[in-house]
Enzyme design. Sequence first.
Site, short mmCIF file in Angstrom:
data_model
loop_
_atom_site.label_atom_id
_atom_site.label_comp_id
_atom_site.label_asym_id
_atom_site.label_seq_id
_atom_site.Cartn_x
_atom_site.Cartn_y
_atom_site.Cartn_z
N ASP A 100 52.21 43.43 32.68
CA ASP A 100 52.46 42.53 31.54
C ASP A 100 51.23 41.72 31.12
O ASP A 100 51.03 41.48 29.93
CB ASP A 100 53.67 41.62 31.81
CG ASP A 100 53.57 40.88 33.12
OD1 ASP A 100 52.58 41.10 33.86
OD2 ASP A 100 54.47 40.07 33.41
N GLY B 28 46.52 44.89 38.47
CA GLY B 28 46.67 45.53 39.78
C GLY B 28 46.82 47.03 39.61
O GLY B 28 47.55 47.49 38.73
N THR C 284 52.48 49.58 37.38
CA THR C 284 52.56 48.55 38.42
C THR C 284 53.59 49.00 39.46
O THR C 284 54.61 49.59 39.09
CB THR C 284 52.96 47.16 37.87
OG1 THR C 284 53.37 46.34 38.97
CG2 THR C 284 54.11 47.22 36.89
N ARG D 46 41.05 42.02 36.79
CA ARG D 46 41.77 40.99 36.05
C ARG D 46 40.67 40.14 35.41
O ARG D 46 39.80 39.64 36.11
CB ARG D 46 42.65 40.16 36.98
CG ARG D 46 43.80 41.01 37.56
CD ARG D 46 44.84 40.18 38.30
NE ARG D 46 46.03 40.98 38.55
CZ ARG D 46 46.44 41.36 39.76
NH1 ARG D 46 45.78 41.01 40.83
NH2 ARG D 46 47.54 42.09 39.90
O1 F6P Z 1 51.76 43.35 40.75
C1 F6P Z 1 51.49 44.21 41.78
C2 F6P Z 1 51.17 43.45 43.06
O2 F6P Z 1 50.85 44.40 44.05
C3 F6P Z 1 52.27 42.50 43.54
O3 F6P Z 1 53.30 43.17 44.22
C4 F6P Z 1 51.48 41.55 44.40
O4 F6P Z 1 52.12 40.30 44.46
C5 F6P Z 1 50.17 41.44 43.68
O5 F6P Z 1 50.05 42.61 42.88
C6 F6P Z 1 48.97 41.30 44.56
O6 F6P Z 1 47.86 41.12 43.77
P1 F6P Z 1 46.37 41.18 44.30
O7 F6P Z 1 46.02 42.62 44.55
O8 F6P Z 1 45.55 40.60 43.21
O9 F6P Z 1 46.33 40.40 45.58
#
Ligand code: F6P
Length: 325
Positions: free
Chosen positions: A103, A11, A126, A72
Amino acid sequence: IKKIAVFTSGGDSPGMNAAIRSVVRTCAFMKIECVGIYRGYEGMIEGDFLPMNARSVNNIINKGGTILKSARCEEFKTREGRQKAYDQLKSEGVDAMVVIGGDGSFTGALLFNEEFGMPVIGIPGTIDNDIFGTRYTLGFDTAINTAMEVIDKIRDTASSHHRLFFVEVMGRDVGHIALNAGVGAGAEEILIPEENLGLERLLESLKRSKLTGKSSSIVVVAEGDKTTGKNVFQLKEYVEEHLPIYDVRVCVLGHMQRGGAPTCFDRVLASRMGVKAVEALLEGKSNLMVGILDDDIAFTPLSEAIKGKTKIDKELIRVSDIMST
Ligand code: F6P
């Protein structure tokens, strides 16, 4: 070491560009080559590289997101995927790397180092602030300021209509954003995974707010909070049923918290971490994360950074309790 690769993974978070800039400029200062990798491990596997010099990172310190993009990547979790990535790095002449991410990104880097011996230093990026070995991750400060400003705006309309708002903020497993943005915005209650407030106490507190003449109420809820067994929409229904005196609304802040210009704090942090990451590689260090502890740069083994738990600020929880009187 003659050539360092830098990439962002997982992220995104505000301050990643400032960290890329810092790594690239430190390489230029040290007279070593630097290459950016697009889309994290995905781009590494595909050989999507961008040679970078000091001028490649002009005017990005103030930009949210990441100019190198992020992803990812499932394929990197396989041995074949990592082999492909290594072959690409070797043919590009890369002999060390800086990974900016969370992580999951560090876990991949560690495995990659074990298998191929590629020196690596991590920079924690993050908004969740959930990485062990650093008081602050890149983007956290910006995210709490963004969330706080939005909650301020919600309070304006909440107060005009004498309403109660449940505001959900990010934080996959932790309550750092909720606690800090909540205290900063003067929330009546804050629901976080680390502290079980309980539904009874929530109702009591909301009842008291109304009786003591508050014109609006804001309850900040971390998205990862499971302590009440209810999400924000279920909480709305629950309160409407048990406290019909309230007109309740819900606001889920979502990904706006991940965007926007980084705060000065995040830009400075990113600049400091980038310099140290490159210096560490040149000193022969590897498998470490650059963090900040007691305002000093501190290194933590990546293996501890991914396994350790961050602590919630208990004193801030107490402050929040007292403030909701
Ligand atoms: O880890 C950062 C974060 O923004 C979290 O707060 C949230 O749960 C997640 O990523 C959302 O991920 P994505 O952008 O893949 O929906």
